[in-house]
Design an enzyme around this catalytic site. Structure first.
Site, PDB file in Angstrom:
ATOM      1  N   SER A  85       0.812  -1.221   0.000  1.00 35.36           N
ATOM      2  CA  SER A  85       0.000   0.000   0.000  1.00 35.36           C
ATOM      3  C   SER A  85       0.842   1.266   0.000  1.00 35.36           C
ATOM      4  O   SER A  85       0.358   2.335  -0.356  1.00 35.36           O
ATOM      5  CB  SER A  85      -0.934   0.011   1.215  1.00 35.36           C
ATOM      6  OG  SER A  85      -0.187   0.117   2.419  1.00 35.36           O
ATOM      7  N   LYS A 127       1.162   4.683   6.805  1.00 36.57           N
ATOM      8  CA  LYS A 127       0.528   5.502   5.766  1.00 36.57           C
ATOM      9  C   LYS A 127       1.156   6.891   5.759  1.00 36.57           C
ATOM     10  O   LYS A 127       1.920   7.258   6.638  1.00 36.57           O
ATOM     11  CB  LYS A 127      -0.985   5.631   6.007  1.00 36.57           C
ATOM     12  CG  LYS A 127      -1.733   4.314   6.151  1.00 36.57           C
ATOM     13  CD  LYS A 127      -1.713   3.477   4.886  1.00 36.57           C
ATOM     14  CE  LYS A 127      -2.445   2.142   5.113  1.00 36.57           C
ATOM     15  NZ  LYS A 127      -2.344   1.251   3.931  1.00 36.57           N
TER      16      LYS A 127
END
Length: 220
Positions: A85, A127
């Protein structure tokens, strides 16, 4: 008579020893009394100066150990990246070092790659921050809008196919951040209902270095 002979032998033996020492002295040699050296060493060790040196040495070792523990706890916590991701910045299996100290002095910034764990979650996520406290975030036509303005720096945020929760404006409270994965199509982030906005208290630290594997090693 035997007693007299014995004393003579002892006398000759003593004379011979003195002669050996005399010859050794002329050759630049000397005999040492080990018992005297041992006694001197004990006196030196247990003297006030010796005890002081021992205490100082122990304190130095303790300080070094404490510093090592602090540095590992503050900058050396390891978190493994699961999934792609955050590609290409971070790849599946990368081991990152987390700076847990930095956010005690400064607030997280846009573009920071953070490690966080939400309440009830048993693993850490990695993230990138795109929205800061007090801002309004929206994803429209594949672009990230911050307070209605397109985000064009600090993060790569274009051609985002899935807007999720950010299809409508998302208002961040004073302790919330909006995060997204660099690989938008393979990331569960603030766009997803199961993640949503990230509370400041849920932030574990800032990812700052890739410790492995070898080919990926380096600063983030």
């Amino acid at each position: 008579m035997r007693g007299l002979d014995f004393r003579k032998k002892r006398r000759r033996s003593s004379t011979g020893l003195r002669a050996q020492k005399s010859r050794a002295a002329r050759r630049g040699l000397r005999f040492e009394d080990k018992s005297e050296k041992l006694h001197f060493a004990k006196e030196k060790l247990y003297s006030p100066t010796g005890i002081k040196s021992l205490v100082l040495w122990s304190v130095e070792i303790l300080i070094v150990c404490m510093a090592a523990v602090f540095l590992v706890a503050a900058f050396g916590q390891r978190v493994s990246v699961a999934g792609d991701s955050m590609a290409p910045a971070l790849r599946n299996g990368d081991v990152t070092l987390v700076n847990r100290l930095v956010y005690r002095f400064v607030k997280p910034s846009r573009g920071d790659i953070i490690v966080f764990s939400q309440s009830g979650d048993t693993h850490y996520s990695v993230k990138r921050i795109v929205g800061l406290p007090g801002e309004t975030v929206q994803i429209k036509e594949g672009k990230i809008l911050i307070d209605g303005e397109e985000l064009t720096k600090d993060v790569s945020a274009s051609d985002i196919a899935y807007a999720g929760l950010a299809e409508e404006p998302v208002e961040l409270s004073a302790d919330e951040y909006f995060v997204i994965g660099d690989n938008h199509t393979a990331s569960d982030d603030s766009r997803v209902p199961g993640v949503g906005n990230i509370k400041e208290d849920d932030i574990y630290g800032k990812a700052w270095f890739i410790a492995g594997p070898w080919e990926d090693m380096g600063f983030i």
